[in-house]
Design a protein around this motif. Structure first.
Motif, PDB file in Angstrom:
ATOM      1  N   ASP A 138     115.161 -16.338   5.417  1.00 48.91           N
ATOM      2  CA  ASP A 138     115.192 -16.517   6.865  1.00 48.91           C
ATOM      3  C   ASP A 138     115.697 -17.928   7.147  1.00 48.91           C
ATOM      4  O   ASP A 138     114.988 -18.906   6.907  1.00 48.91           O
ATOM      5  N   SER A 139     116.918 -18.044   7.650  1.00 43.68           N
ATOM      6  CA  SER A 139     117.512 -19.360   7.858  1.00 43.68           C
ATOM      7  C   SER A 139     116.860 -20.120   9.007  1.00 43.68           C
ATOM      8  O   SER A 139     116.875 -21.354   9.028  1.00 43.68           O
ATOM      9  N   GLU A 208     123.272 -15.088   6.478  1.00 42.51           N
ATOM     10  CA  GLU A 208     122.506 -16.148   7.112  1.00 42.51           C
ATOM     11  C   GLU A 208     123.270 -17.477   7.082  1.00 42.51           C
ATOM     12  O   GLU A 208     123.250 -18.241   8.049  1.00 42.51           O
ATOM     13  N   TYR A 211     126.039 -17.305   9.608  1.00 42.27           N
ATOM     14  CA  TYR A 211     125.468 -17.502  10.938  1.00 42.27           C
ATOM     15  C   TYR A 211     125.250 -18.989  11.213  1.00 42.27           C
ATOM     16  O   TYR A 211     125.577 -19.488  12.299  1.00 42.27           O
TER      17      TYR A 211
END
Length: 316
Positions: A138-139, A208, A211
């Motif tokens: 989870d970035s 991620e 993004y």
């Protein structure tokens, strides 16, 4: 339960006029529901009768005959009371865990399902798997796994157990002739990339970072070209079918002509339902993860950092 209602595999073999090994295979494939008493396998008489009725039903179908609906057995799902656990995931750690589980005094047979992290969690959620190995970054919070478990397995209390730290990075040709150094090289249009399938932890890691970098995935040369294993991607780079790919260090050690560019350490962890943790076979898993024999075998393979192996890192 009446004592005379359960049968041993030998007794079932005699009834069906088949070998005992065939009975074990039928249990493994889910054709015969079974359960364990200690180290022994038992099969209910009613399930043998249902299996025979199902066979008769199949024979009737071949000849155009029909069976009365009240005699037709219910559809059999995977027998979770069978002597085995279904473990989803793709890392070699899980293969080693399965082997140790099958020889542990309180262990059982283990069935491996080669599924990525998202697919494994969904199988756990739907009750089709008992454990899932995952590595989902989870970035936003810069943490692994916990946010995804909470969202993909909602409403089911789970336990996350650490297995190992691994290294993710780029596979490049020996000598790195194209001077590939880091994530920013994904934007180089002349480089040919090969990707992992959607839903696996490596694909999530890539997406991620894209993004974060505000890179349009469709502008990456080769983003849509997919492979379903680290070894296959490393092999594609070694053959010259791609210039680079993202995967774990283990595969780079297994494929000739590949150099590894480390990018990020990741947590590879095991997820199971909290309600199962007290069961003997799951306690066997915990004992195996904490054992010197298991850790020594992993340490001999290289690439794994085992400082937290077997530790419960979260309950969701």
């Amino acid at each position: 339960m009446r004592e005379d209602s359960s049968l041993t595999p030998e007794e079932v073999a005699n009834i069906l006029k088949i070998s005992k090994l065939t009975v074990y295979e039928m249990v493994k494939r889910g054709e015969l529901p079974a359960y364990r008493i200690g180290r022994k396998i038992r099969i209910e008489q009613k399930d043998i009768e249902a299996y025979i009725r199902q066979g008769k039903k199949s024979n009737m179908a071949e000849t155009g005959a029909t069976m009365p609906s009240d005699l037709q057995p219910p559809r059999q799902e995977y027998p979770f009371n069978a002597p085995g656990l279904v473990i989803c995931g793709q890392d070699l750690i899980l293969d080693i865990l399965c082997r140790h589980l099958e020889t542990h005094p309180q262990g059982c047979r283990a069935f491996r399902h080669n599924a990525g992290s998202f697919a494994g969690l969904l199988q756990l959620y739907h009750g089709n798997a008992d454990m899932a190995g995952i590595h989902l970054w989870d970035s936003d919070k810069d943490i692994y796994n916990i946010p995804y478990v909470r969202r993909i397995v909602p409403g089911i209390p789970t336990v996350i157990i650490h297995l190992a730290m691994r290294q993710q990075g780029f596979y490049v040709s020996q000598g790195n002739p194209l001077d590939i150094k880091g994530w920013e090289d994904l934007a180089r249009p002349e480089l040919r990339f090969i990707n992992r399938e959607p839903g696996c932890g490596t694909r999530v890691l890539l997406d991620e970072h894209l993004y974060q970098m505000k890179l349009n995935r469709h502008e990456i040369n080769g983003y849509e070209k997919e492979s379903t294993s680290h070894q296959a991607m490393a092999s594609a780079v070694a053959r010259g079918d791609a210039d680079f790919a993202l995967g774990n260090e283990k595969a780079a050690m297994m494929v000739r002509g590949i150099e590894f560019i480390p990018l990020q350490k990741e947590r590879y962890e095991l997820v199971l339902r909290k309600e199962d943790l007290h069961k003997p076979e799951f306690q066997a898993v915990m004992e195996i993860l904490a054992s010197t024999a298991f850790r020594s075998e992993l340490a001999g393979l290289g690439d794994y950092v085992l400082d937290e192996t077997g530790k419960i890192v979260a309950e969701t």
